[in-house]
Design an enzyme around this catalytic site. Sequence first.
Site, PDB file in Angstrom:
ATOM      1  N   ASP A   1       0.824  -1.209   0.000  1.00 38.90           N
ATOM      2  CA  ASP A   1       0.000   0.000   0.000  1.00 38.90           C
ATOM      3  C   ASP A   1       0.857   1.257   0.000  1.00 38.90           C
ATOM      4  O   ASP A   1       1.519   1.573   0.990  1.00 38.90           O
ATOM      5  CB  ASP A   1      -0.913  -0.020   1.233  1.00 38.90           C
ATOM      6  CG  ASP A   1      -1.928   1.110   1.237  1.00 38.90           C
ATOM      7  OD1 ASP A   1      -2.041   1.817   0.213  1.00 38.90           O
ATOM      8  OD2 ASP A   1      -2.602   1.281   2.264  1.00 38.90           O
TER       9      ASP A   1
ATOM     10  N   ASP B   1      -2.219   5.240  -5.373  1.00 42.70           N
ATOM     11  CA  ASP B   1      -2.538   4.446  -4.192  1.00 42.70           C
ATOM     12  C   ASP B   1      -2.735   2.976  -4.555  1.00 42.70           C
ATOM     13  O   ASP B   1      -3.812   2.574  -4.989  1.00 42.70           O
ATOM     14  CB  ASP B   1      -3.801   5.014  -3.536  1.00 42.70           C
ATOM     15  CG  ASP B   1      -4.073   4.427  -2.167  1.00 42.70           C
ATOM     16  OD1 ASP B   1      -3.398   3.456  -1.795  1.00 42.70           O
ATOM     17  OD2 ASP B   1      -4.969   4.940  -1.475  1.00 42.70           O
TER      18      ASP B   1
END
Length: 311
Positions: free
Chosen positions: A4, A199
Amino acid sequence: MNLDTGSSDIWVPSVNCETPPLCKSINKYNATASSTHKQAAGSPTFNLGYAVGGLTGLRATEVVSLGGLTINDQIIGEALSEPTDSYNYPFDGTFGFGWSIISATDQNSTPLDNLYEQKQISKRLFCIKFTDQTQATQDAIPPGGELSIGGCDVEADYWRPLSVDGFWQIKMTKLEVGPATDGGNKLTLCENGCEALFDTGMGPIGGPPDEIELITKQIGAHFDKQSNYYIITPCDIASLPNVDFQFGEVTVTLTPKDYMLTVSPQICYTGFSKMNTKYQKADYLLGDPFLRKLTVIYDKDNKRLGFANLK
């Protein structure tokens, strides 16, 4: 583990988990069975929030290994409680490669910085290439992608400076959606520029609710309360428009095959979702449908993002 770039913490579900979403994970962390576990100094707990959902738990110090690299004294989170099922994906925890400013467990102990400071890598740089889902199915390639840490096997075709300290975020100059299915006009958003956060922890492309409404309407989708997705019925994507994301002279084009997921001949899900993105100072969170279109090079030392292998 979920890699992430939108967060900076390593967390794993604990064997002492308290809520069903965490307890259903296949692999769980057992602190008492680890010879390298230590209680972290300072606050014993952490509270981590995301664009969607969040969790709480205990802070600990551990030895973490990833792809032949080892981090000593890494602060991790032992996740105990997750109020809502926000992580219904095929992974157990999250490995954050974001900046220290957004760390919930310890702003002095982010994985990328620790790898560099412990001389496991010579520069704070990594690159990520997602496997194209359609191509993976056709060529029997395992789903997922490729992560290179400390370097990259491709050169960037374009570099863009980060626009906000502490985030993998750059300026987007325009977003365009081709003529609607009824033959109407092209939809243009972000005409005066806006902020886009890269992201890898995001499934869909998240954006301001009013603009996501315009985008999905332009492609002929409607919101389905039962699935919580914008859908198209029947599933005829051949006539849908492309969606262009412009970054100066660089344009990343998503075709309908890129941003639509076929569930059945009758139903397709779009890859767009309404989100409250302002807490990350971004207008758009560019998730999987966008990131599959290129290899992204994340260069912390020079505060920039690189575009390579643009499809």
